[in-house]
Enzyme design. Structure first.
Site, PDB file in Angstrom:
ATOM      1  N   TYR A  56      11.548  -4.235 -23.216  1.00 56.11           N
ATOM      2  CA  TYR A  56      12.244  -5.680 -23.597  1.00 56.11           C
ATOM      3  C   TYR A  56      13.464  -5.072 -23.592  1.00 56.11           C
ATOM      4  CZ  TYR A  56      13.609 -10.380 -23.890  1.00 56.11           C
ATOM      5  OH  TYR A  56      14.852 -11.443 -23.999  1.00 56.11           O
ATOM      6  N   ASP A  82      17.350   2.449 -26.896  1.00 55.37           N
ATOM      7  CA  ASP A  82      17.256   0.817 -26.964  1.00 55.37           C
ATOM      8  C   ASP A  82      16.937   0.522 -28.349  1.00 55.37           C
ATOM      9  OD1 ASP A  82      16.511  -2.842 -25.946  1.00 55.37           O
ATOM     10  OD2 ASP A  82      17.126  -1.712 -27.992  1.00 55.37           O
ATOM     11  N   LYS A 128      19.459  -6.971 -34.638  1.00 55.76           N
ATOM     12  CA  LYS A 128      18.168  -7.747 -35.986  1.00 55.76           C
ATOM     13  C   LYS A 128      18.268  -6.976 -36.809  1.00 55.76           C
ATOM     14  CE  LYS A 128      14.224  -7.661 -32.033  1.00 55.76           C
ATOM     15  NZ  LYS A 128      13.977  -8.930 -32.082  1.00 55.76           N
TER      16      LYS A 128
HETATM   17  P1  KE4 Z   1      18.356 -10.596 -28.612  1.00 56.02           P
HETATM   18  O1  KE4 Z   1      19.287 -10.438 -27.041  1.00 56.02           O
HETATM   19  O2  KE4 Z   1      17.020 -11.352 -28.585  1.00 56.02           O
HETATM   20  O3  KE4 Z   1      19.518 -10.058 -29.354  1.00 56.02           O
HETATM   21  O4  KE4 Z   1      17.407  -8.967 -28.206  1.00 56.02           O
HETATM   22  C1  KE4 Z   1      16.514  -8.576 -27.014  1.00 56.02           C
HETATM   23  C2  KE4 Z   1      16.304  -7.287 -27.501  1.00 56.02           C
HETATM   24  C3  KE4 Z   1      16.922  -5.990 -26.871  1.00 56.02           C
HETATM   25  N1  KE4 Z   1      16.137  -5.011 -27.397  1.00 56.02           N
HETATM   26  C4  KE4 Z   1      14.977  -5.059 -27.687  1.00 56.02           C
HETATM   27  C5  KE4 Z   1      14.135  -3.809 -28.467  1.00 56.02           C
HETATM   28  C6  KE4 Z   1      14.301  -6.073 -28.050  1.00 56.02           C
HETATM   29  O5  KE4 Z   1      13.123  -6.145 -29.400  1.00 56.02           O
HETATM   30  C7  KE4 Z   1      15.231  -7.349 -27.891  1.00 56.02           C
HETATM   31  C8  KE4 Z   1      14.223  -8.874 -28.653  1.00 56.02           C
HETATM   32  N2  KE4 Z   1      12.920  -8.733 -28.648  1.00 56.02           N
HETATM   33  C9  KE4 Z   1      12.698  -9.849 -28.590  1.00 56.02           C
HETATM   34  C10 KE4 Z   1      10.992  -9.846 -29.073  1.00 56.02           C
HETATM   35  N3  KE4 Z   1      10.337  -9.212 -28.912  1.00 56.02           N
HETATM   36  C11 KE4 Z   1      13.239 -11.470 -29.391  1.00 56.02           C
HETATM   37  C12 KE4 Z   1      12.157 -11.921 -29.864  1.00 56.02           C
HETATM   38  C13 KE4 Z   1      12.984 -13.658 -28.455  1.00 56.02           C
HETATM   39  O6  KE4 Z   1      12.531 -13.534 -27.652  1.00 56.02           O
HETATM   40  O7  KE4 Z   1      12.401 -14.600 -29.022  1.00 56.02           O
END
Ligand code: KE4
Length: 432
Positions: A146, A241, A269
């Site tokens: 993701y 990523d 993060k």
């Molecule tokens: P954000 O747009 O949520 O800050 O980041 C997206 C993203 C991009 N790349 C990786 C590897 C990620 O894990 C994420 C976001 N992770 C999720 C949890 N698996 C965020 C939690 C959520 O969507 O509420």
């Protein structure tokens, strides 16, 4: 022991009236595990307290950022100090360069970078830059990985293993999804096939170098190295990523551990210490394609926000100063926790596969192994849901999905780990 959630329930009813699904992000709704999500009132160190003053050991850590634990004093003080000078400028400020210097020191593959406000923005912008830099349109991603919710990345595998993607969400046009190929993680065959068929047409390969979004799944030995070789020989860009793995699995992320230099890296993060912050970066000759220097437009009102910069600087400075002790302790505690819970499950005759990578880990309720999304999807999600609910009632808040990674922080103590393992043993004994 069922926990009283009166205040949380009242807050949830109001939230249901105001927000789709009552949440600001889908996974928080506990759809995958059932039950009512507690509303968090405060957090400190390894612990969360809900609106009814119930305490929980936190093993999702705001989905990764809270590697030093909640309300870590240097971070809180840095943010409070910065806030005295206003919370946003919309102009360049010293703190951006200070944080960026910490990043480029930790990630030698990054010569230049651009701050954004989320991991989604980082990944979305990185693929736009890759398409412009290469003059190509196709993007390769991997099933179970993701990268945020940009249209081009909400794509799932088409009918055949190496065929063009199909929309992974309503609202994503087929024409957009058809420019992305979603291949099986950890399998080089489909990658080689796609690069043979679309030679010279693939702008980039985007991957979580250690996957966390199908649950924790490590790359097979040689897999990432092969992706580096295949993309380099085709003139396609390799994008790591590291939104989750950056500063998590090592201070320099997965690329430090595997000694691989991607062409672009996405961060988020931990980078912002828990405040809204992401970034993407790489070689200057690629990054200089961005406006205002180059033709690739990308922008953001809150990019480089002074409070996020302050939180990130405080977080990365502490991690850098204590990296040896912190990361070895996270690895040790992660291994102890992963193995302890798995042992308790096996004692109770419950099939479990544990994938742990430093302070990221997932217990899959399947005999395994789990090396890709198909392996993860074989898990007994009903058993996971019962496990999650029982552990929550025992005061242990795991990520509310079988397909997420759990995270330890530097604030989790060996006593917390032992408490968690004992709680799991009791849950399994009752066939949780
Ligand atoms: P954000 O747009 O949520 O800050 O980041 C997206 C993203 C991009 N790349 C990786 C590897 C990620 O894990 C994420 C976001 N992770 C999720 C949890 N698996 C965020 C939690 C959520 O969507 O509420």
């Amino acid at each position: 022991m069922a926990r009283e959630l009166y205040r949380s329930e009242a807050l949830r009813q109001r939230a249901e009236r105001l927000f789709p699904g009552g949440v600001s992000s889908p996974v928080r709704a506990f759809v995958a595990v059932g039950g009512q999500p507690p509303f968090v009132a405060k957090a400190k160190g390894a612990f969360l307290w809900d609106a009814d003053a119930n305490r929980y050991l936190d093993y999702f850590g705001s989905w990764g950022p809270m590697i030093l634990g909640h309300a870590f004093p240097p971070v809180v003080e840095a943010v409070a100090r910065a806030a005295q000078n206003s919370v946003s400028f919309g102009a360049s400020c010293e703190a951006e360069g200070t944080l960026a210097e910490l990043v480029v020191k930790a990630f030698p593959s990054i010569e230049k970078m651009r701050f954004v406000s989320s991991g989604t923005e980082a990944a979305m912008s990185a693929i736009r830059l890759a398409r412009a830099h290469t003059g190509r349109k196709y993007v390769v991603k991997f099933e179970g990985c993701y990268h945020g919710h940009a249209d081009a990345l909400l794509v799932k595998a088409g009918s055949g293993v190496a065929t063009f993607g199909v929309p992974g969400s309503a609202g994503v046009p087929e024409e957009v999804a058809g420019l992305t190929l979603a291949l099986p993680f950890n399998d080089l065959g489909p990658v080689e096939e796609v690069f043979a068929r679309l030679s010279g047409q693939i702008a980039c390969v985007l991957i979580e170098p250690v996957a966390g979004n199908m649950g924790c799944v490590a790359p097979r030995p040689g897999y990432l190295e092969a992706l580096r070789r295949i993309t380099a020989s085709d003139g396609s860009l390799l994008i790591f990523d590291e939104v989750m793995t950056g500063f998590r699995v090592a201070f320099g992320g997965a690329q430090e551990i595997f000694a691989i230099q991607p062409d672009l890296t996405c961060l988020g993060k931990i980078l912002g210490g828990g405040l809204p912050c992401g970034a993407f970066g790489g070689r200057a000759e690629i990054m200089d394609g961005l406006a205002p220097r180059g033709p690739v437009y990308q922008a953001g009102t809150l990019s480089g926000n002074p409070l996020a910069m302050a939180a990130g600087i405080a977080t990365l400075t502490h991690l850098a100063e204590h990296r040896g002790k912190i990361y070895s302790s996270l690895e040790r505690n992660g291994r102890t926790l992963a193995d302890g819970v798995a042992h308790a499950a096996r004692e109770a005759g419950i099939a479990i596969t544990t994938n742990q990578f430093g302070s990221m880990l997932t217990w899959f309720f399947t005999s395994g192994p789990v090396n890709d999304f198909a392996g993860a999807a074989a898990s007994d999600t009903a058993t996971f849901a019962r496990f999650h609910q029982a552990m929550l009632n025992a005061g242990i808040w795991l990520p509310p999905s079988q397909f997420e990674a759990a995270f330890l922080s530097a604030a989790h103590t060996p006593a917390d780990i032992d408490f968690t393992i004992e709680a799991a043993r009791e849950v399994f004994a009752k066939k949780g």
